[in-house]
Design an enzyme around this catalytic site. Structure first.
Site, PDB file in Angstrom:
ATOM      1  N   GLU A   1       1.056  -1.311  -0.027  1.00  0.00           N
ATOM      2  CA  GLU A   1       0.010   0.090  -0.105  1.00  0.00           C
ATOM      3  C   GLU A   1       0.640   1.237   0.094  1.00  0.00           C
ATOM      4  O   GLU A   1       0.579   2.177  -0.556  1.00  0.00           O
ATOM      5  CB  GLU A   1      -0.832   0.151   1.220  1.00  0.00           C
ATOM      6  CG  GLU A   1      -1.662  -1.226   1.669  1.00  0.00           C
ATOM      7  CD  GLU A   1      -1.048  -2.107   2.496  1.00  0.00           C
ATOM      8  OE1 GLU A   1       0.053  -2.701   2.076  1.00  0.00           O
ATOM      9  OE2 GLU A   1      -1.667  -2.662   3.393  1.00  0.00           O
TER      10      GLU A   1
ATOM     11  N   ARG B   1      13.743 -22.900  -8.206  1.00  0.00           N
ATOM     12  CA  ARG B   1      14.863 -22.638  -7.517  1.00  0.00           C
ATOM     13  C   ARG B   1      14.813 -20.981  -7.091  1.00  0.00           C
ATOM     14  O   ARG B   1      15.352 -20.262  -6.293  1.00  0.00           O
ATOM     15  CB  ARG B   1      16.318 -22.993  -8.072  1.00  0.00           C
ATOM     16  CG  ARG B   1      16.368 -24.480  -7.951  1.00  0.00           C
ATOM     17  CD  ARG B   1      17.692 -25.051  -8.666  1.00  0.00           C
ATOM     18  NE  ARG B   1      17.536 -26.582  -8.332  1.00  0.00           N
ATOM     19  CZ  ARG B   1      18.607 -27.223  -8.881  1.00  0.00           C
ATOM     20  NH1 ARG B   1      19.733 -26.695  -9.474  1.00  0.00           N
ATOM     21  NH2 ARG B   1      18.692 -28.513  -8.651  1.00  0.00           N
TER      22      ARG B   1
ATOM     23  N   GLY C   1      17.582 -36.760  -1.655  1.00  0.00           N
ATOM     24  CA  GLY C   1      17.019 -37.847  -2.334  1.00  0.00           C
ATOM     25  C   GLY C   1      16.008 -38.538  -1.552  1.00  0.00           C
ATOM     26  O   GLY C   1      15.243 -37.940  -0.826  1.00  0.00           O
ATOM     27  N   SER C   2      15.850 -39.729  -1.892  1.00  0.00           N
ATOM     28  CA  SER C   2      14.693 -40.487  -1.682  1.00  0.00           C
ATOM     29  C   SER C   2      14.256 -40.466   0.070  1.00  0.00           C
ATOM     30  O   SER C   2      13.109 -40.194   0.609  1.00  0.00           O
ATOM     31  CB  SER C   2      14.487 -41.855  -2.040  1.00  0.00           C
ATOM     32  OG  SER C   2      13.434 -42.897  -1.765  1.00  0.00           O
TER      33      SER C   2
ATOM     34  N   LEU D   1      15.624 -38.812   2.312  1.00  0.00           N
ATOM     35  CA  LEU D   1      15.232 -37.266   2.899  1.00  0.00           C
ATOM     36  C   LEU D   1      13.671 -37.018   2.536  1.00  0.00           C
ATOM     37  O   LEU D   1      13.094 -36.459   3.652  1.00  0.00           O
ATOM     38  CB  LEU D   1      16.362 -36.219   2.307  1.00  0.00           C
ATOM     39  CG  LEU D   1      15.974 -34.806   2.885  1.00  0.00           C
ATOM     40  CD1 LEU D   1      16.140 -34.747   4.160  1.00  0.00           C
ATOM     41  CD2 LEU D   1      16.863 -33.856   2.085  1.00  0.00           C
TER      42      LEU D   1
HETATM   43  N1  LIG Z   1      15.109 -38.136  -9.020  1.00  0.00           N
HETATM   44  C1  LIG Z   1      15.500 -37.343  -8.389  1.00  0.00           C
HETATM   45  O1  LIG Z   1      14.755 -36.263  -8.409  1.00  0.00           O
HETATM   46  C2  LIG Z   1      16.699 -37.535  -7.459  1.00  0.00           C
HETATM   47  C3  LIG Z   1      16.857 -36.279  -6.556  1.00  0.00           C
HETATM   48  C4  LIG Z   1      17.807 -36.344  -5.736  1.00  0.00           C
HETATM   49  C5  LIG Z   1      18.612 -37.687  -5.576  1.00  0.00           C
HETATM   50  N2  LIG Z   1      18.389 -38.563  -6.259  1.00  0.00           N
HETATM   51  C6  LIG Z   1      18.992 -39.858  -6.170  1.00  0.00           C
HETATM   52  O2  LIG Z   1      18.482 -40.247  -4.849  1.00  0.00           O
HETATM   53  C7  LIG Z   1      19.555 -40.967  -4.471  1.00  0.00           C
HETATM   54  C8  LIG Z   1      20.076 -40.636  -2.999  1.00  0.00           C
HETATM   55  O3  LIG Z   1      19.026 -40.827  -2.212  1.00  0.00           O
HETATM   56  P1  LIG Z   1      19.199 -41.499  -0.647  1.00  0.00           P
HETATM   57  O4  LIG Z   1      17.894 -41.867  -0.440  1.00  0.00           O
HETATM   58  O5  LIG Z   1      20.043 -42.708  -1.005  1.00  0.00           O
HETATM   59  O6  LIG Z   1      19.762 -40.557   0.053  1.00  0.00           O
HETATM   60  P2  LIG Z   1      19.563 -38.801   0.535  1.00  0.00           P
HETATM   61  O7  LIG Z   1      18.040 -38.764   0.848  1.00  0.00           O
HETATM   62  O8  LIG Z   1      20.235 -38.054  -0.563  1.00  0.00           O
HETATM   63  O9  LIG Z   1      20.424 -38.798   1.747  1.00  0.00           O
HETATM   64  C9  LIG Z   1      19.791 -39.458   2.855  1.00  0.00           C
HETATM   65  C10 LIG Z   1      19.422 -38.408   4.018  1.00  0.00           C
HETATM   66  O10 LIG Z   1      18.412 -38.668   4.700  1.00  0.00           O
HETATM   67  C11 LIG Z   1      18.878 -38.333   5.953  1.00  0.00           C
HETATM   68  N3  LIG Z   1      18.103 -39.137   6.845  1.00  0.00           N
HETATM   69  C12 LIG Z   1      18.046 -40.540   6.998  1.00  0.00           C
HETATM   70  N4  LIG Z   1      17.139 -40.832   7.891  1.00  0.00           N
HETATM   71  C13 LIG Z   1      16.652 -39.684   8.435  1.00  0.00           C
HETATM   72  C14 LIG Z   1      15.794 -39.478   9.311  1.00  0.00           C
HETATM   73  N5  LIG Z   1      15.264 -40.269  10.237  1.00  0.00           N
HETATM   74  N6  LIG Z   1      15.591 -38.210   9.649  1.00  0.00           N
HETATM   75  C15 LIG Z   1      16.037 -37.007   9.035  1.00  0.00           C
HETATM   76  N7  LIG Z   1      16.832 -37.295   8.207  1.00  0.00           N
HETATM   77  C16 LIG Z   1      17.260 -38.558   7.852  1.00  0.00           C
HETATM   78  C17 LIG Z   1      20.459 -38.681   5.968  1.00  0.00           C
HETATM   79  O11 LIG Z   1      20.881 -37.883   6.969  1.00  0.00           O
HETATM   80  P3  LIG Z   1      22.468 -38.161   7.295  1.00  0.00           P
HETATM   81  O12 LIG Z   1      23.307 -38.266   5.985  1.00  0.00           O
HETATM   82  O13 LIG Z   1      22.714 -37.203   8.287  1.00  0.00           O
HETATM   83  O14 LIG Z   1      22.212 -39.696   7.867  1.00  0.00           O
HETATM   84  C18 LIG Z   1      20.800 -37.924   4.504  1.00  0.00           C
HETATM   85  O15 LIG Z   1      20.732 -36.700   4.658  1.00  0.00           O
HETATM   86  C19 LIG Z   1      20.744 -40.934  -5.541  1.00  0.00           C
HETATM   87  O16 LIG Z   1      21.006 -41.936  -6.288  1.00  0.00           O
HETATM   88  C20 LIG Z   1      20.294 -39.859  -6.381  1.00  0.00           C
HETATM   89  O17 LIG Z   1      20.884 -39.978  -7.683  1.00  0.00           O
HETATM   90  C21 LIG Z   1      17.167 -38.596  -7.194  1.00  0.00           C
END
Ligand SMILES: NC(=O)c1ccc[n+]([C@@H]2O[C@H](COP(=O)([O-])OP(=O)(O)OC[C@H]3O[C@@H](n4cnc5c(N)ncnc54)[C@H](OP(=O)(O)O)[C@@H]3O)[C@@H](O)[C@H]2O)c1
Length: 346
Positions: A58, A190, A291-292, A294
């Site tokens: 405003e 972003r 990733g998955s 998180l």
């Molecule tokens: N297609 C897509 O859009 C996409 C995007 C990104 C990544 N990716 C793929 O995903 C893969 C990686 O994924 P990922 O699942 O292995 O790992 P991630 O999610 O990248 O890493 C695991 C994360 O979750 C955290 N975590 C685990 N348990 C938790 C809890 N109970 N509370 C809070 N945080 C927790 C971990 O913390 P700490 O490290 O502190 O243990 C870490 O930061 C890669 O292959 C990548 O290429 C794909």
């Protein structure tokens, strides 16, 4: 009221929302607000809230026109004008001394310091007030602010790309799923978000820059969760010239002055600590890009407000399962060969 007048009111309020959205990134934990001033049938001024702590919409709209033009004009504002001293003086005082005689509002301010007091004060000062114009769209524009006010955390948007057969990647392998046109859209997201967050495995496997290279605007702040400090000190991510918040259970020192390190309390829930800390750092929104694990951790703790899922027509046949939401998307958008599904929480 005749139909033409009603239609014009809605159109003008839509314009307020459009210009409000221009400030969506810079207002951080303030609401995005747009305003316009109409005299007779002509819009004589319009403006929006441009930055955190700065003048309200405003004030900006009023300041660009003369007091003569303001006499007997109407002001449209997407959010109720404030009635309290915050970072700026109350907007209702400015309105009451301006010559404006009608104030048209979409939403009442959810901030407990306002919540209807602005409308009351305007009415008692002799200004006619109409409220509730395009209320549903108004509430959508206000979603981030409402979340910030209620939960004292940033607005959380989960984002991932998945294959048609439901995989988001493969273990220890960097896989590209989305198409270049979707990548561009992600960079726009972003540019509109204060920060972008990933888990430690994503940094280790994908080695991402987490920057905005394909759209106008600034880079978001990067947020990295790495409780066990597993990311190598020589990872390229530490040398990028982008502001970064690093969260770990261990204190870690970085030579790059743009990286700030935060130590998590191991006894407490990490994500709650992290998001509260981001809010204290005036981060209004977070795009969680994987990733998955998180993304699932955020879902399991109800720490999400919106999800944007890019589904690409490719099959991976095996790999890491993409997270799944129990509800249907609120809407879908086709973008080239990809489909994007949008979900809203609560
Ligand atoms: N297609 C897509 O859009 C996409 C995007 C990104 C990544 N990716 C793929 O995903 C893969 C990686 O994924 P990922 O699942 O292995 O790992 P991630 O999610 O990248 O890493 C695991 C994360 O979750 C955290 N975590 C685990 N348990 C938790 C809890 N109970 N509370 C809070 N945080 C927790 C971990 O913390 P700490 O490290 O502190 O243990 C870490 O930061 C890669 O292959 C990548 O290429 C794909």
């Amino acid at each position: 009221m005749d139909l033409r007048k009603k239609h014009l009111e809605r159109l003008r309020m839509r314009r307020c929302f459009d210009i409000a959205r221009l400030g969506i990134r810079a207002v951080k934990t303030n609401p995005a607000v747009g305003a316009l001033i109409v005299k007779g049938d002509t819009i004589i001024s319009e403006d929006y809230h441009k930055n955190f702590g700065g003048p309200h919409a405003e004030v900006n709209a009023i300041s660009s026109i003369s007091s003569r033009d303001l006499a007997h004009s109407s002001i449209y504002v997407s959010l109720e004008p404030c009635a309290h001293y915050g970072k700026t003086p109350p907007c209702v005082d400015l309105l009451m001394g301006s010559g404006i005689d009608h104030c048209i509002i979409s939403s009442i301010d959810p901030n407990p310091l306002v919540q209807g007091r602005g409308v009351e004060k305007l009415r008692s000062g002799g200004i006619k007030v109409t409220e509730g114009i395009n209320r549903l769209i108004g509430q959508e524009v206000l979603r981030p602010f409402k979340v910030q006010q209620k939960f004292k955390r940033p607005y959380i948007i989960l984002k991932w790309a998945q294959s048609l057969d439901g995989f988001l990647g493969r273990k220890n392998e960097r896989i590209k799923i989305s198409s270049p046109v979707s990548d561009r859209l992600v960079h726009k997201w972003r540019a509109e978000t204060d920060s972008i967050m990933v888990g430690s495995n994503t940094v280790i496997i994908d080695n991402p820059h987490l920057s905005n290279r394909l759209y106008f605007g600034e880079n978001p702040v990067r947020v990295i969760l790495d409780r066990q400090a597993q990311i190598s000190p020589s990872a390229p991510i530490w040398t990028d010239q982008i502001r970064t918040f690093y969260f770990s259970n261990r204190k870690r020192k970085f030579h790059n002055p743009l990286i700030e390190s935060f130590v998590l309390n191991e006894v407490k829930e990490p994500l709650l600590q992290l998001f509260s800390q981001l809010y204290r750092l005036n981060i209004g929104s977070v795009l969680v890009e994987g990733g998955s694990t998180l993304v699932r951790a955020c879902m399991n703790q109800d720490l999400w407000d919106e999800a944007r899922v890019i589904i690409s027509p490719v099959n991976l046949n095996h790999g890491l399962n993409a997270p799944a939401l129990a509800t249907d998307p609120a809407r879908r958008q086709q973008l080239g060969r990809d489909q994007i599904a949008f979900y809203y929480h609560q």
